[in-house]
Design an enzyme around this catalytic site. Sequence first.
Site, PDB file in Angstrom:
ATOM      1  N   TYR A   9       9.054  -0.500   7.696  1.00  0.00           N
ATOM      2  CA  TYR A   9       8.452   0.829   7.560  1.00  0.00           C
ATOM      3  C   TYR A   9       9.485   1.852   7.091  1.00  0.00           C
ATOM      4  CZ  TYR A   9       6.234   5.250   8.874  1.00  0.00           C
ATOM      5  OH  TYR A   9       5.724   6.523   8.854  1.00  0.00           O
ATOM      6  N   ALA A  17       5.326  12.728   2.432  1.00  0.00           N
ATOM      7  CA  ALA A  17       5.510  12.704   3.880  1.00  0.00           C
ATOM      8  C   ALA A  17       6.302  11.457   4.253  1.00  0.00           C
ATOM      9  CB  ALA A  17       4.155  12.710   4.587  1.00  0.00           C
ATOM     10  N   LYS A  77       9.420   3.868   3.469  1.00  0.00           N
ATOM     11  CA  LYS A  77       9.424   5.334   3.381  1.00  0.00           C
ATOM     12  C   LYS A  77      10.646   5.831   2.613  1.00  0.00           C
ATOM     13  CE  LYS A  77       6.427   7.388   4.900  1.00  0.00           C
ATOM     14  NZ  LYS A  77       5.144   7.690   4.239  1.00  0.00           N
ATOM     15  N   THR A 132       0.838  -1.204   0.000  1.00  0.00           N
ATOM     16  CA  THR A 132       0.000   0.000   0.000  1.00  0.00           C
ATOM     17  C   THR A 132       0.871   1.252   0.000  1.00  0.00           C
ATOM     18  OG1 THR A 132      -1.799  -1.129   1.138  1.00  0.00           O
ATOM     19  CG2 THR A 132      -1.754   1.275   1.286  1.00  0.00           C
TER      20      THR A 132
END
Length: 186
Positions: free
Chosen positions: A65, A33, A69, A11
């Site tokens: 994570y 972000a 990012k 996602t």
Amino acid sequence: ILKDPLSSLKTNIDGCDNVLSACAESGRGVLIASTSEVYGKNDAESLCENADSILGPASIERWSYATAKKLDEFLALAYHASYGIPVIVTRFFNIVGPRQSARYGMVLPAFVRSALAGDPIRVFGDGCQTRNFTYVDDCIDALSLLLENPAANGKVFNIGGSEEISMRALSERVRTAADSSSRIEM
């Protein structure tokens, strides 16, 4: 990210790519972000935007994570270089403010909730680990300035507070501010 890492990764990465692709097709700009987590275990005195990422092993879910990012950042900068779309990458350092939930392990609201209830304030580890917190209004001010500045395009910006604090000191500060008798439990 910890409950369903595959779905979260897909996602995050596919979603970012879809947004960037749509922006490239329409000529629109985008603000990505990201997070201070991309620095990982970097223990430098100060983390500037070009500091190294030092991540742990892939077998530890926490790093998925940070990796996702960081990949979002690479995608954004590549779209900027390839298609010339305006792109700004921001790395947030623990945004805090009113009505923030302790959900997803947010430490400050968890400490506050425990202090107000008179429950033990639980600090993981030895409490010496430090974090930088950013008040939500300061974050909004920084974002507004970046979005108004064309020179920000194609660059990465840290958005963080001016003070680093240990978890032990934070728990003590929360206990004092809440006038709580909660004990601090390591």
